[in-house]
Design a protein around this motif. Structure first.
Motif, PDB file in Angstrom:
ATOM      1  N   GLU A 219      75.598  91.470  14.724  1.00 27.65           N
ATOM      2  CA  GLU A 219      76.926  91.192  14.168  1.00 27.65           C
ATOM      3  C   GLU A 219      77.903  92.320  14.477  1.00 27.65           C
ATOM      4  OE1 GLU A 219      75.952  88.300  10.356  1.00 27.65           O
ATOM      5  OE2 GLU A 219      76.030  90.463  10.032  1.00 27.65           O
ATOM      6  N   TYR A 220      77.425  93.558  14.401  1.00 25.69           N
ATOM      7  CA  TYR A 220      78.273  94.701  14.749  1.00 25.69           C
ATOM      8  C   TYR A 220      78.700  94.624  16.209  1.00 25.69           C
ATOM      9  CZ  TYR A 220      79.704  99.446  15.881  1.00 25.69           C
ATOM     10  OH  TYR A 220      80.407 100.532  16.345  1.00 25.69           O
TER      11      TYR A 220
ATOM     12  N   LYS B  83      81.300  91.902  16.854  1.00 18.94           N
ATOM     13  CA  LYS B  83      82.618  92.339  16.377  1.00 18.94           C
ATOM     14  C   LYS B  83      83.222  93.373  17.321  1.00 18.94           C
ATOM     15  CE  LYS B  83      84.990  94.255  12.337  1.00 18.94           C
ATOM     16  NZ  LYS B  83      84.822  94.753  10.928  1.00 18.94           N
ATOM     17  N   SER B  84      82.417  94.315  17.791  1.00 20.59           N
ATOM     18  CA  SER B  84      82.933  95.366  18.673  1.00 20.59           C
ATOM     19  C   SER B  84      83.388  94.812  20.015  1.00 20.59           C
ATOM     20  CB  SER B  84      81.871  96.453  18.882  1.00 20.59           C
ATOM     21  OG  SER B  84      80.803  95.995  19.690  1.00 20.59           O
TER      22      SER B  84
ATOM     23  N   ALA C   1      84.124  88.101  17.254  1.00 16.87           N
ATOM     24  CA  ALA C   1      83.710  87.626  15.933  1.00 16.87           C
ATOM     25  C   ALA C   1      84.254  86.229  15.636  1.00 16.87           C
ATOM     26  CB  ALA C   1      84.151  88.612  14.855  1.00 16.87           C
TER      27      ALA C   1
ATOM     28  N   CYS D 132      82.075  83.452  17.075  1.00 21.37           N
ATOM     29  CA  CYS D 132      80.691  83.342  16.610  1.00 21.37           C
ATOM     30  C   CYS D 132      80.642  82.667  15.249  1.00 21.37           C
ATOM     31  CB  CYS D 132      80.045  84.731  16.525  1.00 21.37           C
ATOM     32  SG  CYS D 132      78.332  84.699  15.953  1.00 21.37           S
TER      33      CYS D 132
END
Length: 226
Positions: A127-128, A131-132, A136, A139
């Protein structure tokens, strides 16, 4: 062109599976070499394993890329994209991880996507990363099948069945348009699952090979590593 594919764990049989998937995905004129370190964790399940894998990963990168005949592109064949940013800062050729490549392909072709990975301990890392990468919004959800990485080879039929069940749940509840398989060890399952569940199923090894070929063909420069 020549692509170096590094599996950061030490399980040679998984490296072989990754290599076969990469060779099957490669275009005519592309050759691949799949390798793994001699020391480190046998599988990467969560941030602690990822950290433990870094010394071996860096050593094998240097061994193959700092000599007189470096490869044209590099793939990190761990879905956590272990060590990717550090190596990208050092690399003079295009480099990606199978996680990043799979997410970007899914976002471009069939978003939103859901990810089906191995254990829940990996979810925060994935998840990180999503986002990076600025993905995000594309998904729907990251899901765990609760299958240990090494069980993908030890119990392939049971693993395929469990992953398929999670794909079905994702299709029912996530409103996703595609599935991303969240482990290099799932590379040989994509076609089966796509046929069984009638949804695009993306695995990162093939996606990463295609990304490398595009970057090299476009004349990648190390001042632009996106």
């Amino acid at each position: 062109m020549r692509i170096l594919i590094i599996n950061p764990n030490t399980t040679a049989s998984m490296t072989e599976t990754i290599g076969v998937a990469a060779k099957n995905a490669a275009s005519v004129g592309t050759t691949v070499l799949a390798v793994n370190p001699d020391s480190g964790p046998a599988s990467i399940q969560g941030p602690d394993d990822g950290e433990a894998a870094l010394p071996g990963l860096y050593k094998i990168f240097d061994r193959h890329m700092l000599g007189g005949d470096p490869f044209d592109a590099v793939v990190i064949a761990c879905f956590d994209d272990t060590g990717l940013e550090e190596l990208r800062d050092r690399s003079k050729v295009p480099i990606t991880g199978i996680g990043e490549a799979a997410y970007r392909l899914a976002a471009e072709t069939a978003a939103p996507f859901s990810v089906v990975t191995t254990l829940a301990v990996s979810i925060p890392v994935l998840e990180y990363n999503i986002k990076s990468y600025g993905l995000a919004a594309q998904c729907a959800r990251v899901r765990a099948s609760e299958i240990p990485v090494l069980d993908l080879e030890l119990n392939p039929e049971q693993s395929l069945s469990r992953i398929g069940s999670e794909v079905a749940v994702a299709m029912k509840y996530d409103q996703c348009r595609s599935i991303v398989l969240g482990c290099a060890g799932m590379a040989d399952m994509a076609r089966i699952l796509e046929k069984d569940y009638s949804i695009p199923v993306i695995e990162g090894v093939s996606a990463a090979v295609a990304w490398c070929e595009r970057q090299v063909a476009a004349g990648w420069e190390n001042t632009d590593k996106t």
